[in-house]
Design an enzyme around this catalytic site. Structure first.
Site, PDB file in Angstrom:
ATOM      1  CG  ASP A  98      -1.872   0.668   1.051  1.00 47.59           C
ATOM      2  OD1 ASP A  98      -2.770   1.488   0.625  1.00 47.59           O
ATOM      3  OD2 ASP A  98      -3.235   0.156   1.697  1.00 47.59           O
ATOM      4  CG  ASP A 199      -4.689   5.369   0.878  1.00 48.91           C
ATOM      5  OD1 ASP A 199      -5.089   4.381   1.347  1.00 48.91           O
ATOM      6  OD2 ASP A 199      -4.441   6.634   1.902  1.00 48.91           O
ATOM      7  CD  GLU A 258      -8.993   5.293  -1.157  1.00 50.76           C
ATOM      8  OE1 GLU A 258      -9.407   4.260  -0.563  1.00 50.76           O
ATOM      9  OE2 GLU A 258      -7.647   5.733  -1.165  1.00 50.76           O
ATOM     10  CG  HIS A 330      -9.370  -1.009   4.021  1.00 54.87           C
ATOM     11  ND1 HIS A 330      -8.592  -1.594   2.512  1.00 54.87           N
ATOM     12  CD2 HIS A 330      -8.882  -0.245   4.240  1.00 54.87           C
ATOM     13  CE1 HIS A 330      -8.318  -0.233   2.457  1.00 54.87           C
ATOM     14  NE2 HIS A 330      -8.093   0.120   3.409  1.00 54.87           N
ATOM     15  CG  ASP A 331     -11.403   2.086   3.397  1.00 58.22           C
ATOM     16  OD1 ASP A 331     -10.757   1.892   4.116  1.00 58.22           O
ATOM     17  OD2 ASP A 331     -10.668   2.442   1.551  1.00 58.22           O
TER      18      ASP A 331
HETATM   19  C1  GLC Z   1      -8.312   5.328   1.969  1.00 57.25           C
HETATM   20  C2  GLC Z   1      -8.401   3.828   2.624  1.00 57.25           C
HETATM   21  C3  GLC Z   1      -7.830   4.342   4.249  1.00 57.25           C
HETATM   22  C4  GLC Z   1      -7.700   4.999   4.985  1.00 57.25           C
HETATM   23  C5  GLC Z   1      -7.810   6.978   3.965  1.00 57.25           C
HETATM   24  C6  GLC Z   1      -6.597   7.897   4.431  1.00 57.25           C
HETATM   25  O1  GLC Z   1      -9.348   5.771   1.435  1.00 57.25           O
HETATM   26  O2  GLC Z   1      -8.111   3.240   1.991  1.00 57.25           O
HETATM   27  O3  GLC Z   1      -8.557   3.214   4.984  1.00 57.25           O
HETATM   28  O4  GLC Z   1      -8.486   5.566   6.275  1.00 57.25           O
HETATM   29  O5  GLC Z   1      -7.439   6.265   2.840  1.00 57.25           O
HETATM   30  O6  GLC Z   1      -5.292   7.182   4.296  1.00 57.25           O
END
Ligand code: GLC
Length: 569
Positions: A98, A199, A258, A330-331
């Site tokens: 990540d 991310d 993402e 995971h979100d």
């Molecule tokens: C992304 C991650 C999430 C995190 C956020 C801040 O959305 O997937 O889990 O809280 O970024 O890093």
């Protein structure tokens, strides 16, 4: 579109903290991942993304990194990481880490130095801004609630954090900082990583100067969602193409972004042949129905809306590139609990969901436990929640006047903790995840839903996922499943997800009866083979008439079609 080595692969996300604990600490670790590589190989997985396992104070479960060049002792050692990469390679699997570079932890050395010298070089790695008339520079609301601005102790400055206050944003306008980040990425790629999951990347470009971008408040707190500023933040492409050219390209790295909130017209820039990334996640379904007021006011997506979202994304990307298809991560809550009406949740309906997700064009992803049909956690109280985001949304719901019970119900449906409960390996204590006390409650349904039971059963969801992946790799069908054109069939029939995948001299038809009532369909041409079926049999009155039971899903190979229009005829 150029063909790439990863197009025909299947990817899997591991959330290390909840995957497998080998030490009894209650927290999963890298040795646990190594131990389970054969399990993933058996399933058919090629690419593995590990959520962060760098040193972190865990304000946001590792998405607050205090050292980019090390492994958190909770998860193991750098040697474990190297072993994992090597063991994966032996099995022809690829590891992604990540890449969290919109922000780091406030405990990172850079931020600590910045605090010591708020006018010095390291403060310029972040956004340290002077107060305006004694106030924060503007009225943006953090993703996790409250202002994005936090006072810098002992000064009249504020620092910016779009997420938690322990996640200060890095200043990408600073060339020196960018080079430091690129250097770190190369260091990891040199270790043998195949690439990164990237991310929160859309946030690296801010609308500047900050004080100019105050907006009308969208809630009573006087603040405005920080996503509002993304519309005015132009020029992210300069950063992303620099990163692509200086880091990803020379390594031929695989990257999955993402990415939220892009303009659809920009998709080509992101995932086209010379895109910033190899692919990006399709979040159309997960964001559908979101309310600016918060989770308590958000709409629960219906099967028909889910279908419309999938089709819209398929159409958008068809000539451009490959999206990454997910039903959860995971979100997000568990996909089966979100996209299947609660009263219809069964192994059959879960198989239907997996069929449509895997047969769409794009790169299919499994989030750990999805292959078992792991479900949302029935939260008994808000005290069981760990996640910062859920706790904030609970507060928002309470402030809006919901009772404790109503607020808990509202946030339970969307909580990120649903996906973070320990992996259910078997029916022993703590689901075989740990010999100690798990850091987050195990879903009590582990005696019914677990890997051991499903691996031993031919008609389990696990076995079905195996079959889906095997079909994607089958020499006779792979080309059509990976590259074949997506074309809807009987699109206006509610709760029917039916689509062609048309390849060179081959037509597959996916039929998914996304409701409990059966239905009879007339096919546009006779079917030759049933490649996949989530129920034992398929009732067919003739080779052009089939009756699908409730939640039945099939993949058919058709005799070649004479014409290509929507098959209502
Ligand atoms: C992304 C991650 C999430 C995190 C956020 C801040 O959305 O997937 O889990 O809280 O970024 O890093």
């Amino acid at each position: 579109m150029q063909k790439k080595w990863w197009h025909g692969k299947t990817a899997y996300q591991i959330y290390p903290k909840s995957f497998r604990d080998t030490t009894g600490s209650g927290v999963g670790d890298l040795r646990g991942v190594i131990q389970k590589l054969d399990y993933l190989k058996e399933l058919g997985i090629d690419i593995i993304w590990l959520s962060p396992c760098y040193p972190s104070p865990m304000a946001d479960q590792g998405y607050d990194i205090s050292d980019y060049y090390a492994i958190d002792p909770r998860f193991g050692t750098m040697e474990d990481m190297e072993t994992l990469i090597a063991e994966a390679k032996k099995r022809e699997m690829y590891v992604l880490m990540d890449l969290v570079v919109n922000h780091c932890s406030d405990e990172h050395e850079w931020f600590q130095k910045a605090l010591q010298e708020p006018d010095g070089k390291y403060a310029k790695y972040f956004y340290f801004e002077d107060a305006v008339d004694g106030h924060a520079p503007n009225n943006w609301r953090s993703y996790f609630g409250g202002s994005v601005w936090e006072p810098v102790p002992g000064t009249d400055k504020y620092y910016l954090h779009l997420f938690h206050k322990k996640q200060p944003d890095l200043n990408w306008e600073n060339r020196e900082l960018r080079q430091k980040l690129y250097q770190m990425m190369r260091w990891w790629l040199d270790k043998g990583l195949a690439g990164f999951r990237i991310d929160a990347i859309i946030n690296i470009k801010k609308a500047l100067p900050f004080a100019k971008y105050n907006y009308p408040a969208d809630r009573d707190d006087g603040l405005v969602a920080v996503t509002r500023m993304l519309k005015d933040a132009v020029g992210i492409g300069d950063f992303l193409s620099e990163m692509r050219d200086q880091v990803f390209k020379p390594y031929d790295a695989f990257t999955v972004g993402e990415v939220f909130n892009i303009k659809e017209s920009e998709l080509e820039h992101f995932i086209g042949d010379n895109g910033y990334f190899s692919t990006m996640f399709d979040f159309r379904e997960t964001t559908f129905g979101e309310s600016p007021k918060g989770w308590y006011d958000s709409h629960h997506i219906t099967p028909e809306e889910f279908k419309r979202c999938c089709y819209a994304s398929q159409r958008l990307a068809r000539h451009t590139g490959f999206l990454s298809n997910i039903i959860e991560n995971h979100d997000e809550p568990r996909g089966v609990s979100r996209y299947i009406p609660a009263q219809d949740l069964s192994e059959t309906s879960k198989k239907l969901l997996s069929t449509v997700s895997f047969m769409l064009r794009g790169l299919p992803w499994i989030y750990q436990g999805q292959e078992l049909g792991m479900e949302n956690l029935p939260f008994a109280s808000i005290d069981e929640v760990d996640d910062v985001n859920t706790l904030d949304e609970y507060k928002v719901a309470r402030d809006a006047g919901l009772s404790e019970t109503e607020a808990l119900t509202a946030v339970s449906f969307f909580s990120r903790d649903n996906a973070r409960t320990p992996f259910q390996w078997d029916d022993s204590g703590s689901a075989g995840f740990t010999a100690g006390t798990p850091w987050l409650r195990v879903n009590p349904n582990y005696t019914r839903i677990n890997a051991k039971e499903q691996k031993s059963r031919k008609d389990s969801l696990f076995s079905y996922y195996k079959a889906l992946i095997a079909l994607r790799k089958h020499p006779a069908y792979a080309d059509t499943i990976v590259y074949g054109a997506f074309e809807p069939f009987m699109e206006d029939n509610e709760n029917l997800m039916a689509f062609f995948r048309k390849g060179d001299g081959q037509t597959l038809l996916v039929l998914a009866n996304y409701r409990k009532e059966s239905r009879t369909l007339t096919l546009p041409s006779p079917y030759r083979n049933v490649l996949l079926n989530n129920l034992g049999s398929l009732v067919s009155e003739s080779d052009t008439h089939v009756t699908l039971k409730g939640y039945q899903a099939v993949v058919l190979e058709l005799a070649q079609l004479q014409h290509t229009e929507d098959g209502q005829s």
